[in-house]
Design an enzyme around this catalytic site. Structure first.
Site, short mmCIF file in Angstrom:
data_model
loop_
_atom_site.label_atom_id
_atom_site.label_comp_id
_atom_site.label_asym_id
_atom_site.label_seq_id
_atom_site.Cartn_x
_atom_site.Cartn_y
_atom_site.Cartn_z
N GLU A 25 0.82 -1.21 0.00
CA GLU A 25 0.00 0.00 0.00
C GLU A 25 0.86 1.27 0.00
O GLU A 25 0.56 2.26 0.69
CB GLU A 25 -0.96 -0.01 1.20
CG GLU A 25 -1.97 -1.15 1.12
CD GLU A 25 -2.94 -1.17 2.28
OE1 GLU A 25 -4.12 -1.48 2.04
OE2 GLU A 25 -2.53 -0.90 3.42
N GLU A 45 -6.89 -7.37 -1.10
CA GLU A 45 -7.49 -7.36 0.23
C GLU A 45 -8.96 -7.03 0.08
O GLU A 45 -9.31 -5.88 -0.19
CB GLU A 45 -6.82 -6.33 1.15
CG GLU A 45 -5.40 -6.64 1.54
CD GLU A 45 -4.84 -5.65 2.56
OE1 GLU A 45 -5.64 -4.87 3.14
OE2 GLU A 45 -3.61 -5.65 2.76
#
Length: 621
Positions: free
Chosen positions: A158, A234
């Site tokens: 991320e 995710e």
């Protein structure tokens, strides 16, 4: 062709198109003896792949001193034996609601904002760590002779949320390749233009993370990567809890409907989390409030149940069965039935009268040396990752009562003036409620409640990071004594601490008691009346307890218990219950819920699976 490939619009395994149906299970949050059971539940859910992070700070607690980096290899072997595949996310930053996002304190302390950049010193530390770690991964890649379970390896994590340096990502990918990673690489970011432009890398598969709105998320990804497979790395099917906040949950049918939308697009998916587990040994991280995650500190609970399809105790939930129905039509084969549950504790057990060691003597026996400084040193300067520091100083005198303020406090300090408790200070409440006259002796018992794991304040230092002021005047000549939680791993040293049976009411310190167990197995530890501290069973750290909630019991994996006598240690940092004092309490009016006569703690069989009240669907981590 053997191995795993990323094609223009699909994935391919051993020459055949495949869709990845994956779920997250962090090997470091689940007892190793339970790995086979949890992996069998993954297959029963309809999954064919497992995703895991690797926490650098767990495996390299100090520079060049490695602690069981082979655990990831053993986990991948268990994955392979179960018939599943694996996605590995080695960081170096992992977020994961884990202490410091997985970065070691001895890296972030000196380097500060130079971490997660092309800074040569940071990359030197990363390369040394990857040289130790990656052989355990590369030996198990899908393209090795015989075919291992590892399909892909992630670059960073991320990164586009707060970073935008493609050169850093390129250098990191080069490190992975240089140390033998031959399977495809991938990145994962939020489905926002700025996150994907900041966090993706040419020639590397880009994926997106979200909890709802699959079609919109994939449309954004397609604008950036029009010719690559779709992967939700995710899918947030639940959420985590913070101390002092209500328990968070997500309705099973609503989450299943969102999962159905992901699969309707033809995408591959990774359920985050399929099984959350626990944050043992004080490794839980913390977040900061606000849209930019730079506000008030919110520490993460010891439980990482995540309202996942498989709960913290390893049991299928209503969400498990809802997801199984959604996944079944997309699975390569009908999923097998769930395996039998591991043994559970057969009967409740009470912890009786404890031995008590005052906190000062715990520091004398297990803490580091006391050192004196002109200004208060931080936890990082004292080499404390998890634990506490006692600062001692003197207010000169004679002088009139004036406000005493601790600036830059992270995160909490119990303050004693001339041996009398004077208040509890936090980052938001840095001033004692009553002024202090001089001369006076001051003690600050300072705790870290978990380093930030996500946002612009990642890597911030802990302890007294500013100074101690009497009105406007800074105080100097400050002594500091550190206590690291890993000192309690030396059980012989803990047992050698002096103990007495006559603890004063409410006294802080270490309480050691015995619990006699008949029929050991998975259990829940109840701590009625205890305030805040850490718990151990038979020398293994269960994590932080805190009466601020929402967590009110602590999962004890069955393999930690033994038939007969078991050791319970409780390091109480605030106020112990009356039952722990030298005169046993009697349960009655005003007693803490769950209290028993003379009992300081209780082991019970696991509670029935609970369904949390649905909370809002998560938007970003």
């Amino acid at each position: 062709m053997n191995g795993f490939r990323v094609r223009d619009d699909h994935f391919e395994l051993d020459g055949r198109p495949v869709r990845l149906l994956s779920g997250a299970l962090h090997y470091f949050r689940v007892h190793e003896d339970h790995w086979p059971h949890r992996l069998a539940l993954f297959r029963a859910l309809g999954l064919d792949c497992v995703e895991t992070y690797v926490p650098w700070n767990l495996h390299e607690p100090s520079p060049g001193r490695y602690r069981d980096p082979g655990a990831i290899g053993r986990f991948l072997d268990a994955v392979h034996a179960s018939g599943l595949r694996a996605l590995v996310r080695p960081g170096p930053y992992i977020c994961a609601e884990w202490e410091n996002g997985g970065l070691p304190h001895w890296v972030t302390g000196p380097l500060g904002r130079r971490v997660r950049t092309r800074d040569p010193e940071f990359l030197r530390h990363v390369e040394a760590w990857f040289a130790e770690l990656l052989p355990h991964v590369t030996a198990r890649q899908a393209d090795t002779p015989g075919g291992g379970p590892v399909l892909m390896v992630q670059v960073e994590n991320e990164y586009g949320s707060y970073g935008s340096d493609p050169e850093y990502l390129r250098l990191l990918a080069d490190v992975l390749r240089r140390h033998g990673v031959t399977v495809p690489l991938f990145t994962s970011d939020g489905p926002e233009d700025h996150m994907l432009t900041g966090g993706s890398l040419p020639g590397v598969l880009a994926s997106v993370n979200f909890g709802s709105g699959a079609r919109g998320a994939f449309e954004t990804l397609r604008r950036h990567r029009p010719g690559s497979p779709l992967l939700c790395a995710e899918f947030w099917c639940g959420w985590f809890d913070h101390w002092g906040s209500p328990h968070t949950g997500r309705d099973p049918e609503e989450a299943a409907a969102e999962l159905r939308e992901v699969l309707a697009t033809g995408a591959s998916v990774n359920l985050y989390m399929a099984h959350g587990g626990s944050n043992p040994d004080g490794w839980a991280g913390a977040n900061r409030e606000g849209p930019l995650h730079d506000g008030r500190l919110r520490p993460v609970t010891t439980s990482y149940d995540y309202d996942a399809p498989i709960d913290e105790y390893g049991r299928p939930t209503a969400k498990f069965h809802a997801f199984r129905s959604v996944l079944r039509p997309h699975a390569a084969a009908p999923p097998p039935p769930p395996p039998p549950a591991p043994p559970a504790l057969t009967a409740p057990a009470e912890a009786g009268a404890p031995l008590w060691t005052p906190l000062d003597l715990v520091l004398d026996g297990l803490g580091g040396p006391e050192t004196t400084h002109g200004a208060p040193p931080t936890f990082e300067e004292l080499d404390v990752d998890r634990g506490l520091v006692r600062y001692r100083l003197t207010v000169p005198g004679p002088r009139a009562p004036l406000p005493l303020t601790v600036s830059g406090l992270r995160d909490l300090a119990l303050v004693y003036v001339d041996g009398v408790r004077a208040g509890t200070l936090t980052e938001d409440r840095p001033e004692l409620p009553e002024p202090v006259a001089g001369p006076a002796r001051i003690e600050l018992w300072t705790e870290s409640l978990g380093r930030v794991n996500y946002g612009p304040r990642l890597g911030e230092t802990k302890g007294v990071t500013g100074g101690v002021r009497h009105e406007r005047q800074y105080l100097h000549g400050i002594s500091a004594t550190p206590l690291r939680l890993d000192a309690f791993e030396d059980a012989d040293r803990v047992r050698a601490l002096p103990g007495r049976p006559d603890a004063p009411p409410g006294a802080r310190g270490l309480y050691r008691a015995s619990i006699t167990v008949t029929g050991p197995g998975d259990a829940a530890l109840l701590l009625p009346g205890w305030t805040r501290g850490f718990a151990w069973i038979n020398g293994r750290g269960l994590g932080r307890y805190w009466n601020t909630g929402p967590q009110d019991r602590w999962y004890v994996p069955g393999p930690l218990l033994r038939e007969g006598a078991n050791e319970l240690w409780l390091l109480e940092l605030d106020e112990a219950p009356q039952a722990a004092a030298g005169t046993p309490a009697h349960a009655g009016p005003g007693a803490p819920p769950g209290a028993r006569p003379g009992s300081i703690a209780r082991l019970e069989p696991p509670p029935p699976p609970a369904r949390a009240d649905p909370g809002p669907a998560p938007i970003n981590p």
